[in-house]
Motif scaffolding. Structure first.
Motif, PDB file in Angstrom:
ATOM      1  N   ILE A  34       0.837  -1.201   0.000  1.00  0.00           N
ATOM      2  CA  ILE A  34       0.000   0.000   0.000  1.00  0.00           C
ATOM      3  C   ILE A  34       0.872   1.251   0.000  1.00  0.00           C
ATOM      4  CG2 ILE A  34      -1.727   1.321   1.292  1.00  0.00           C
ATOM      5  CD1 ILE A  34      -2.621  -1.364   2.541  1.00  0.00           C
ATOM      6  N   ILE A  35       0.556   2.163  -0.909  1.00  0.00           N
ATOM      7  CA  ILE A  35       1.096   3.525  -0.852  1.00  0.00           C
ATOM      8  C   ILE A  35      -0.014   4.373  -0.240  1.00  0.00           C
ATOM      9  CG2 ILE A  35       2.183   5.398  -2.126  1.00  0.00           C
ATOM     10  CD1 ILE A  35       3.647   2.698  -2.371  1.00  0.00           C
ATOM     11  N   LEU A  36       0.188   4.871   0.960  1.00  0.00           N
ATOM     12  CA  LEU A  36      -0.873   5.515   1.731  1.00  0.00           C
ATOM     13  C   LEU A  36      -0.720   7.029   1.724  1.00  0.00           C
ATOM     14  CD1 LEU A  36      -3.264   5.345   3.792  1.00  0.00           C
ATOM     15  CD2 LEU A  36      -1.505   5.201   5.588  1.00  0.00           C
ATOM     16  N   LEU A  37      -1.770   7.743   1.306  1.00  0.00           N
ATOM     17  CA  LEU A  37      -1.820   9.195   1.418  1.00  0.00           C
ATOM     18  C   LEU A  37      -2.608   9.528   2.688  1.00  0.00           C
ATOM     19  CD1 LEU A  37      -1.785   8.490  -1.816  1.00  0.00           C
ATOM     20  CD2 LEU A  37      -2.165  10.945  -2.035  1.00  0.00           C
ATOM     21  N   ALA A  38      -1.958  10.170   3.650  1.00  0.00           N
ATOM     22  CA  ALA A  38      -2.594  10.431   4.944  1.00  0.00           C
ATOM     23  C   ALA A  38      -2.261  11.839   5.424  1.00  0.00           C
ATOM     24  CB  ALA A  38      -2.150   9.405   5.979  1.00  0.00           C
ATOM     25  N   GLY A  39      -3.228  12.449   6.110  1.00  0.00           N
ATOM     26  CA  GLY A  39      -3.037  13.783   6.669  1.00  0.00           C
ATOM     27  C   GLY A  39      -4.199  14.690   6.324  1.00  0.00           C
ATOM     28  N   GLY A  40      -4.206  15.867   6.913  1.00  0.00           N
ATOM     29  CA  GLY A  40      -5.283  16.831   6.732  1.00  0.00           C
ATOM     30  C   GLY A  40      -5.388  17.691   7.966  1.00  0.00           C
ATOM     31  N   GLN A  41      -6.616  18.030   8.347  1.00  0.00           N
ATOM     32  CA  GLN A  41      -6.836  18.787   9.579  1.00  0.00           C
ATOM     33  C   GLN A  41      -6.902  17.792  10.726  1.00  0.00           C
ATOM     34  OE1 GLN A  41     -10.713  20.725  10.879  1.00  0.00           O
ATOM     35  NE2 GLN A  41      -9.601  22.509  10.098  1.00  0.00           N
ATOM     36  N   ASP A  42      -5.905  17.830  11.581  1.00  0.00           N
ATOM     37  CA  ASP A  42      -5.741  16.800  12.613  1.00  0.00           C
ATOM     38  C   ASP A  42      -6.819  16.907  13.692  1.00  0.00           C
ATOM     39  OD1 ASP A  42      -4.040  14.677  13.873  1.00  0.00           O
ATOM     40  OD2 ASP A  42      -4.009  16.164  15.481  1.00  0.00           O
ATOM     41  N   PRO A  43      -7.527  15.790  13.996  1.00  0.00           N
ATOM     42  CA  PRO A  43      -8.542  15.811  15.052  1.00  0.00           C
ATOM     43  C   PRO A  43      -8.004  15.413  16.420  1.00  0.00           C
ATOM     44  CG  PRO A  43      -8.720  13.768  13.836  1.00  0.00           C
ATOM     45  CD  PRO A  43      -7.564  14.538  13.214  1.00  0.00           C
ATOM     46  N   GLY A  44      -6.681  15.357  16.559  1.00  0.00           N
ATOM     47  CA  GLY A  44      -6.071  14.933  17.824  1.00  0.00           C
ATOM     48  C   GLY A  44      -5.612  13.491  17.767  1.00  0.00           C
ATOM     49  N   ASN A  45      -5.145  13.048  16.597  1.00  0.00           N
ATOM     50  CA  ASN A  45      -4.789  11.649  16.396  1.00  0.00           C
ATOM     51  C   ASN A  45      -3.565  11.222  17.194  1.00  0.00           C
ATOM     52  OD1 ASN A  45      -6.824  11.004  14.582  1.00  0.00           O
ATOM     53  ND2 ASN A  45      -5.606  11.528  12.784  1.00  0.00           N
ATOM     54  N   ASP A  46      -3.620   9.984  17.692  1.00  0.00           N
ATOM     55  CA  ASP A  46      -2.463   9.267  18.214  1.00  0.00           C
ATOM     56  C   ASP A  46      -2.240   8.104  17.259  1.00  0.00           C
ATOM     57  OD1 ASP A  46      -0.601   7.700  19.468  1.00  0.00           O
ATOM     58  OD2 ASP A  46      -1.594   7.677  21.424  1.00  0.00           O
ATOM     59  N   TYR A  47      -1.141   8.137  16.528  1.00  0.00           N
ATOM     60  CA  TYR A  47      -0.911   7.159  15.475  1.00  0.00           C
ATOM     61  C   TYR A  47      -0.230   5.871  15.959  1.00  0.00           C
ATOM     62  CZ  TYR A  47      -2.129  10.804  12.106  1.00  0.00           C
ATOM     63  OH  TYR A  47      -2.797  11.761  11.385  1.00  0.00           O
ATOM     64  N   ASN A  48       0.054   5.789  17.259  1.00  0.00           N
ATOM     65  CA  ASN A  48       0.815   4.631  17.756  1.00  0.00           C
ATOM     66  C   ASN A  48       0.116   3.308  17.470  1.00  0.00           C
ATOM     67  OD1 ASN A  48       3.048   6.013  18.774  1.00  0.00           O
ATOM     68  ND2 ASN A  48       2.016   6.481  20.701  1.00  0.00           N
ATOM     69  N   ASP A  49      -1.210   3.279  17.582  1.00  0.00           N
ATOM     70  CA  ASP A  49      -1.935   2.023  17.358  1.00  0.00           C
ATOM     71  C   ASP A  49      -1.846   1.552  15.911  1.00  0.00           C
ATOM     72  OD1 ASP A  49      -2.660   1.912  19.978  1.00  0.00           O
ATOM     73  OD2 ASP A  49      -4.693   2.671  19.689  1.00  0.00           O
ATOM     74  N   LEU A  50      -1.557   2.471  14.998  1.00  0.00           N
ATOM     75  CA  LEU A  50      -1.464   2.102  13.584  1.00  0.00           C
ATOM     76  C   LEU A  50      -0.087   1.559  13.193  1.00  0.00           C
ATOM     77  CD1 LEU A  50      -3.301   4.924  11.559  1.00  0.00           C
ATOM     78  CD2 LEU A  50      -4.006   2.548  11.847  1.00  0.00           C
ATOM     79  N   LEU A  51       0.914   1.795  14.031  1.00  0.00           N
ATOM     80  CA  LEU A  51       2.296   1.480  13.634  1.00  0.00           C
ATOM     81  C   LEU A  51       2.497   0.025  13.225  1.00  0.00           C
ATOM     82  CD1 LEU A  51       4.345   3.633  16.181  1.00  0.00           C
ATOM     83  CD2 LEU A  51       3.837   4.124  13.780  1.00  0.00           C
ATOM     84  N   PRO A  52       2.008  -0.965  14.001  1.00  0.00           N
ATOM     85  CA  PRO A  52       2.240  -2.361  13.573  1.00  0.00           C
ATOM     86  C   PRO A  52       1.612  -2.678  12.215  1.00  0.00           C
ATOM     87  CG  PRO A  52       1.560  -2.268  15.884  1.00  0.00           C
ATOM     88  CD  PRO A  52       1.341  -0.899  15.316  1.00  0.00           C
ATOM     89  N   LEU A  53       0.393  -2.211  11.990  1.00  0.00           N
ATOM     90  CA  LEU A  53      -0.289  -2.494  10.728  1.00  0.00           C
ATOM     91  C   LEU A  53       0.380  -1.763   9.571  1.00  0.00           C
ATOM     92  CD1 LEU A  53      -2.682  -4.112   9.648  1.00  0.00           C
ATOM     93  CD2 LEU A  53      -4.118  -2.095  10.001  1.00  0.00           C
ATOM     94  N   VAL A  54       0.804  -0.537   9.806  1.00  0.00           N
ATOM     95  CA  VAL A  54       1.518   0.221   8.771  1.00  0.00           C
ATOM     96  C   VAL A  54       2.825  -0.481   8.414  1.00  0.00           C
ATOM     97  CG1 VAL A  54       2.805   2.356   8.372  1.00  0.00           C
ATOM     98  CG2 VAL A  54       0.470   2.461   9.250  1.00  0.00           C
ATOM     99  N   LYS A  55       3.543  -0.935   9.417  1.00  0.00           N
ATOM    100  CA  LYS A  55       4.804  -1.638   9.165  1.00  0.00           C
ATOM    101  C   LYS A  55       4.585  -2.906   8.351  1.00  0.00           C
ATOM    102  CE  LYS A  55       8.915  -3.406  11.524  1.00  0.00           C
ATOM    103  NZ  LYS A  55       9.584  -3.600  12.840  1.00  0.00           N
ATOM    104  N   GLU A  56       3.451  -3.583   8.608  1.00  0.00           N
ATOM    105  CA  GLU A  56       3.154  -4.842   7.943  1.00  0.00           C
ATOM    106  C   GLU A  56       2.679  -4.662   6.508  1.00  0.00           C
ATOM    107  OE1 GLU A  56      -0.285  -8.338   8.268  1.00  0.00           O
ATOM    108  OE2 GLU A  56       0.138  -7.064  10.006  1.00  0.00           O
ATOM    109  N   ARG A  57       1.893  -3.600   6.235  1.00  0.00           N
ATOM    110  CA  ARG A  57       1.196  -3.543   4.945  1.00  0.00           C
ATOM    111  C   ARG A  57       1.509  -2.318   4.076  1.00  0.00           C
ATOM    112  NH1 ARG A  57      -4.607  -6.543   6.043  1.00  0.00           N
ATOM    113  NH2 ARG A  57      -3.821  -7.922   7.685  1.00  0.00           N
TER     114      ARG A  57
END
Length: 453
Positions: free
Chosen positions: A352-375
């Motif tokens: 996956i080539i992921l386009l991410a970002g915009g007006q931040d709603p207060g995101n904590d991206y830590n929970d996404l790290l394992p899945l991002v690393k995998e896919r």
């Protein structure tokens, strides 16, 4: 809260002149009300709204909220207006009732309502429920947070038989008598930290969808969501669960890859999950919820199965755009939080080539790290939160700055991709830094992809 039933021949101020506010103002005017609209936005951004309102004899003020706002029997607020906004506080301090656009429409809608909420999956499940009822010949109205203001559809009300309404927590914050025949909570996960003091406040807001229901009505819920369970004892309606993780004796569940349903004493094998056109286990859950709602309306299992097999999904929610030069492009612009992005990433095996970002709603991206690393192979960081996205994922996968230019960001994604890759716009953020709304963002992205040569 004291409300006026019906809202007729009253003085009503509508706060917000966007889609919901505009719809509410025009509708309430048809009921003999004196309507005034107030919006904090710039006058130049509201020229179209002003023209429409003035053509219907409705006044509009912009750039702030004057004393005229409070010369009203009731305030109707758009979802974009925060509950802690000064204009809302002042109205309540003056004992002026404040209700949402959904509540205003509910007081006049002449048919039963199926109301659908949840952190994620609302739009797909609303559209799918409407599709199942349409296949069954039930003539539903599909509206609400799905992108069509409920009150703007008033001219269709006499020609339909029931409403399938997507409702957000913001709309539920200011209901009074709203009591759907069937309510549904798909899931509750952290979101809107900028609107709610605590996660419990957010969950409580979601559960307002069932607070006015009684034993003759129905509540459909996700039995896999741990946040929902503690609130179930407070629900007075009948309760039908669904699960993609464990077998149930009632409701909807999986046996292998078969979707099973039991609502009247006999388990029915509906369809296999591989027959769904919409990808991902989350969409299996959405299909279960919609199937239960349809079954409640008397739709037969065979017709439900037919509807499930023919539903193609919705715009801006993991929407397939095209295959070009061996690349598959998907528009998931409605993913405005990290949990939605997780769902999108889980829908593809990788590359996956992921386009991410915009007006931040207060995101904590830590929970996404394992899945991002995998896919995920590469992230293209876009919008005003590009720096935060870059900081959050650097060291996990390569990150490229796309900034405030979506076309340049797409070109970067194409440059670093190889045949077989998936180019996915799934921002995890709101769209208002660069676009009018998530639909606008998705439409621009789709057109840019279609223009690739």
């Amino acid at each position: 809260m004291t409300t006026f039933k019906p809202l007729q021949n009253k003085k009503i101020t509508v706060i917000g002149a966007a889609r919901s506010g505009l719809g509410a103002a025009l509708f309430l005017k048809t009921k003999g009300n004196q309507v005034f609209v107030s919006d904090f936005g710039k006058p130049s951004d509201l020229d179209e709204a002003r023209s429409i309102l003035e053509a219907n004899g409705i006044g509009l003020e912009t750039g702030g909220h004057s004393e005229r706002v409070y010369q009203a029997d009731c305030l109707v607020i758009s979802p974009g207006v925060k509950s802690n906004a000064p204009v809302v506080h002042e109205a309540l301090n003056r004992h002026i009732p404040v209700i949402s656009e959904i509540e205003a429409g509910y007081q006049f809608f002449p048919h039963p309502i199926i109301a659908i909420t949840g952190t994620n999956g609302k739009t797909t499940t609303t559209a799918l429920t409407g599709h199942l009822l349409t296949v069954a010949g039930h003539r539903p109205l599909v509206a609400g947070n799905i992108g069509i203001a409920f009150t703007s559809t008033w001219e269709q009300w006499e020609s339909v038989k029931k409403g399938v309404i997507e409702v957000s927590s913001f709309q539920l914050d200011h209901i009074a008598d709203f009591s759907p025949a069937t309510s549904m909570i798909l899931n509750i996960t952290p979101d809107h930290a900028d609107r709610y003091q605590t996660f419990n406040h957010y969950a409580r807001s979601k559960f307002r969808i069932t607070e006015n229901q009684g034993p003759g009505q129905l509540f459909i819920y996700n039995a896999d969501n741990d946040v929902i369970a503690p609130y179930l004892n407070e629900v007075q309606a009948q309760k039908w669960p669904f699960s993609v993780k464990k077998p149930l004796h009632f409701g909807c569940w999986l046996e292998g890859n078969r979707i099973m349903m039991q609502t009247n004493g006999k388990a029915i094998d509906l369809i296999g999950t591989q027959e769904l056109l919409i990808p991902g286990i989350h969409n299996v859950a959405n299909a279960m919820a919609a199937s239960l709602a349809a079954a409640r309306e008397g739709v037969s299992p065979g017709v439900i199965a037919e509807g499930l097999r023919t539903f193609k999904g919705v715009h801006h929610r993991i929407e397939f755009i095209r295959t070009w030069n061996g690349l598959s492009f998907y528009n998931d612009s409605k993913a405005t939080n990290t949990d939605s992005v997780k769902v999108a990433l889980e829908s593809f095996p990788g590359n996956i080539i992921l386009l991410a970002g915009g007006q931040d709603p207060g995101n904590d991206y830590n929970d996404l790290l394992p899945l991002v690393k995998e896919r995920v192979k590469t992230i293209i960081a876009i919008g005003e939160s590009a720096e935060k996205v870059t900081r959050s994922f650097t060291g996990t996968v390569p990150v490229i700055q796309g900034g405030m230019d979506l076309e340049r960001s797409l070109n970067e994604a194409v440059r670093v991709s190889k045949p077989g890759d998936v180019v996915l716009l799934s921002p995890a953020c709101k769209s208002f830094d660069m676009f009018k709304n998530y639909e606008h963002r998705g439409d621009v992205f789709r057109q840019l992809v279609l223009d690739l040569k």
